[in-house]
Structures are given as structure tokens and as C-alpha cells.
Motif scaffolding. Structure first.
Motif, PDB file in Angstrom:
ATOM      1  N   PRO A   3       0.818  -1.217   0.000  1.00  0.00           N
ATOM      2  CA  PRO A   3       0.000   0.000   0.000  1.00  0.00           C
ATOM      3  C   PRO A   3       0.855   1.272   0.000  1.00  0.00           C
ATOM      4  N   PRO A   4       0.484   2.241  -0.819  1.00  0.00           N
ATOM      5  CA  PRO A   4      -0.750   2.317  -1.637  1.00  0.00           C
ATOM      6  C   PRO A   4      -0.669   1.593  -2.982  1.00  0.00           C
ATOM      7  N   ASP A   5       0.483   0.972  -3.296  1.00  0.00           N
ATOM      8  CA  ASP A   5       0.567   0.197  -4.545  1.00  0.00           C
ATOM      9  C   ASP A   5      -0.100  -1.152  -4.324  1.00  0.00           C
ATOM     10  N   ILE A   6      -1.324  -1.260  -4.815  1.00  0.00           N
ATOM     11  CA  ILE A   6      -2.078  -2.488  -4.563  1.00  0.00           C
ATOM     12  C   ILE A   6      -2.479  -3.194  -5.856  1.00  0.00           C
ATOM     13  N   SER A   7      -2.172  -2.569  -6.980  1.00  0.00           N
ATOM     14  CA  SER A   7      -2.551  -3.186  -8.248  1.00  0.00           C
ATOM     15  C   SER A   7      -1.325  -3.768  -8.935  1.00  0.00           C
ATOM     16  N   GLY A   8      -1.570  -4.712  -9.791  1.00  0.00           N
ATOM     17  CA  GLY A   8      -0.474  -5.360 -10.512  1.00  0.00           C
ATOM     18  C   GLY A   8      -0.870  -6.761 -10.908  1.00  0.00           C
ATOM     19  N   THR A   9      -0.267  -7.250 -11.978  1.00  0.00           N
ATOM     20  CA  THR A   9      -0.560  -8.597 -12.469  1.00  0.00           C
ATOM     21  C   THR A   9       0.376  -9.599 -11.810  1.00  0.00           C
ATOM     22  N   ALA A  10      -0.181 -10.674 -11.281  1.00  0.00           N
ATOM     23  CA  ALA A  10       0.619 -11.691 -10.596  1.00  0.00           C
ATOM     24  C   ALA A  10       1.598 -12.345 -11.569  1.00  0.00           C
ATOM     25  N   ALA A  11       2.785 -12.642 -11.060  1.00  0.00           N
ATOM     26  CA  ALA A  11       3.791 -13.350 -11.856  1.00  0.00           C
ATOM     27  C   ALA A  11       3.540 -14.849 -11.745  1.00  0.00           C
ATOM     28  N   GLN A  12       3.696 -15.560 -12.848  1.00  0.00           N
ATOM     29  CA  GLN A  12       3.381 -16.986 -12.878  1.00  0.00           C
ATOM     30  C   GLN A  12       4.594 -17.817 -13.276  1.00  0.00           C
ATOM     31  N   THR A  13       4.700 -18.988 -12.650  1.00  0.00           N
ATOM     32  CA  THR A  13       5.787 -19.925 -12.918  1.00  0.00           C
ATOM     33  C   THR A  13       5.216 -21.320 -13.109  1.00  0.00           C
ATOM     34  N   GLN A  14       5.662 -21.998 -14.161  1.00  0.00           N
ATOM     35  CA  GLN A  14       5.271 -23.388 -14.388  1.00  0.00           C
ATOM     36  C   GLN A  14       6.295 -24.296 -13.690  1.00  0.00           C
ATOM     37  N   LEU A  15       5.834 -25.093 -12.738  1.00  0.00           N
ATOM     38  CA  LEU A  15       6.715 -26.023 -12.020  1.00  0.00           C
ATOM     39  C   LEU A  15       6.576 -27.417 -12.617  1.00  0.00           C
ATOM     40  N   LYS A  16       7.761 -28.037 -12.887  1.00  0.00           N
ATOM     41  CA  LYS A  16       7.789 -29.417 -13.372  1.00  0.00           C
ATOM     42  C   LYS A  16       8.698 -30.221 -12.450  1.00  0.00           C
ATOM     43  N   VAL A  17       8.116 -31.170 -11.761  1.00  0.00           N
ATOM     44  CA  VAL A  17       8.872 -32.067 -10.885  1.00  0.00           C
ATOM     45  C   VAL A  17       9.266 -33.283 -11.716  1.00  0.00           C
ATOM     46  N   VAL A  18      10.564 -33.556 -11.811  1.00  0.00           N
ATOM     47  CA  VAL A  18      11.070 -34.606 -12.686  1.00  0.00           C
ATOM     48  C   VAL A  18      12.057 -35.484 -11.923  1.00  0.00           C
ATOM     49  N   ILE A  19      12.427 -36.604 -12.548  1.00  0.00           N
ATOM     50  CA  ILE A  19      13.468 -37.451 -11.970  1.00  0.00           C
ATOM     51  C   ILE A  19      14.836 -36.830 -12.265  1.00  0.00           C
ATOM     52  N   LYS A  20      15.853 -37.293 -11.558  1.00  0.00           N
ATOM     53  CA  LYS A  20      17.176 -36.696 -11.656  1.00  0.00           C
ATOM     54  C   LYS A  20      17.732 -36.751 -13.072  1.00  0.00           C
TER      55      LYS A  20
END
Length: 241
Positions: A136-153
Motif C-alpha cells: 500500500p498504496p501500490d495495490i494493483s499489478g498482475t501476478a507473476a506466474q511460474t510453471q513447475l515441473k517435478v522430474v526425476i534426476k
């Protein structure tokens, strides 16, 4: 030259606006800019980090809040559920049992970092993670998104640093071996050259001092003359009188 008169009504409106701004004050709000990697790969069973940074024109206040949400893989954005809250140096878990005690704060709001740790990543953690920040007062904004991929080693990308180090070490070892072999060849060539030179000189000397051009007594004597390592062999090189 004719001077134009301004409209008195416009002047009145402008003056009233300035007066209201001075009396009550008007805080302009700006959108918070958020940044997160598009995709994150995490090995199954390990702890991964979900990075999120932001920019705000305002000083970070005690009311600043971070919210992380999760949408399972294959679902629409409207199915997102909150899995983590952070505000006033305190964090609170969301309502999803899947992430209970598995999301930990890893950021620093003073450094504009809103990252979190995901402990013991599982295959059912695959999906979209959204990071939202309110300052506050900065309350607007677009959320940042991340694609998570759980994989084998085995599916993780190889570390380029290890490959580079191995290549450099191999090149250094190769250069050392080449240098050693080259030195041995040069040394052996020099030794052979000196040995042949000594044999030739002593053979000419033996023929020059032998009276009447007498031939050597035996081939054994000539072979002994070619070696100059011991005094005994040198005595056989003397011409007989």
C-alpha cells in the motif's frame, strides 16, 4: 496585439482542484511490477525455490503482503487456490493440505524478493504457481506466474560448469603428456647423435694413426672402439706398434 481572456469558470475549477489536493492530499497509486521465471525444474523429493521479485515505487511498508497461489497442471486459471501468505514478518499456510508445512518463506521484502521454498517436491505439485504482492498504496499489478515441473534426476539438464571444468582438465593433461613425449624424443635423438659422432671420430683417428694402412685385427676391436664409456675400451683403440 489583442490579448485573449481565459474563461473564469475554468480558472475557478483549476483553483478548486489545487486547493483540494493541498488540503486532503491525493496519493497516486502505481502498478507493482512482478517477475518470475517462466518454468522451473525440480528433482523429485528435493527442495526447490520458486523465485519472485517485484518493483514498487513506494517504500516497503509493514502492511506489505505476499500471496502465493497454485493451479494444478491441466486446470484453468480460475481454479487457483492460495497456499501461502506472508505479512508483517509472519507467514501463514493456505487451506490446501497438500502443501501443509511444505512452503517456507525464502525472500526479503526490503530487497524486493518474495520467493518461497517448496520442500520435498512431489509429482502432483506440477502446475502453475502465481505470486502477488501488495505494498500500500501500490495495490494493483498482475501476478507473476511460474510453471513447475517435478522430474526425476536423469531428466534434469546437465550442469555446464562441470562439463567445462572436465574439458579444461582434459586439455591440460593432454598438453602435459604431449610435452613429456616431445622432451623424451628430443633427448633420445640428441643421445643417438652424440654416440654416432664419437664412433665416427674415433674410427677416423684409428685409421690415421695405424701405420701402413694396416686393417683392424678384428671386428670386435672396431666395435669396442665405438664405445667411450670406460678407459678399458679406449685402450683397444690404440694402434699396435
Amino acid at each position: 496585439m489583442e490579448l485573449r481572456r481565459t474563461n473564469p469558470a475554468c480558472n475557478c475549477v483549476l483553483l478548486c482542484g489545487i486547493t483540494l489536493c493541498l488540503i486532503f492530499g491525493i496519493n497516486l497509486t502505481f502498478a507493482i511490477e512482478l517477475y518470475a521465471p517462466a518454468e522451473v525444474l525440480v528433482e523429485n523429493g528435493t527442495t526447490g525455490i520458486l523465485k519472485c521479485t517485484f518493483k514498487s515505487r513506494e517504500v516497503i511498508s509493514s502492511a506489505a503482503t505476499v500471496i502465493w497461489s497454485f493451479s494444478p497442471a491441466g486446470s484453468d486459471a480460475g481454479s487457483a487456490v492460495s497456499i501461502f501468505y506472508y505479512t508483517s514478518a509472519n507467514h501463514y499456510p493456505g487451506s490446501v493440505a497438500q502443501f501443509k508445512d511444505r512452503v517456507k518463506w525464502a525472500g526479503d521484502l526490503n530487497k524486493k524478493d518474495a520467493s518461497v521454498h517448496l520442500i520435498e517436491a512431489q509429482f502432483n505439485d506440477n502446475g502453475t504457481y502465481s505470486c502477488a504482492v501488495i505494498n500500500p498504496p501500490d495495490i494493483s499489478g498482475t501476478a507473476a506466474q511460474t510453471q513447475l515441473k517435478v522430474v526425476i534426476k536423469e531428466s534434469l539438464p546437465q550442469d555446464n560448469t562441470a562439463v567445462v571444468v572436465a574439458a579444461v582438465c582434459g586439455a591440460v593433461i593432454g598438453l602435459i603428456l604431449i610435452s613429456v613425449v616431445t622432451c623424451l624424443i628430443i633427448k633420445r635423438h640428441q643421445t643417438t647423435h652424440e654416440y654416432e659422432g664419437c664412433t665416427s671420430v674415433e674410427s677416423v683417428s684409428s685409421h690415421a694413426t695405424r701405420p701402413g694402412g694396416k686393417k683392424p685385427e678384428s671386428s670386435l676391436e672396431g666395435s669396442r672402439c665405438s664405445s667411450h664409456s670406460t678407459p678399458v675400451q679406449m685402450e683397444f683403440c690404440k694402434p699396435s706398434i
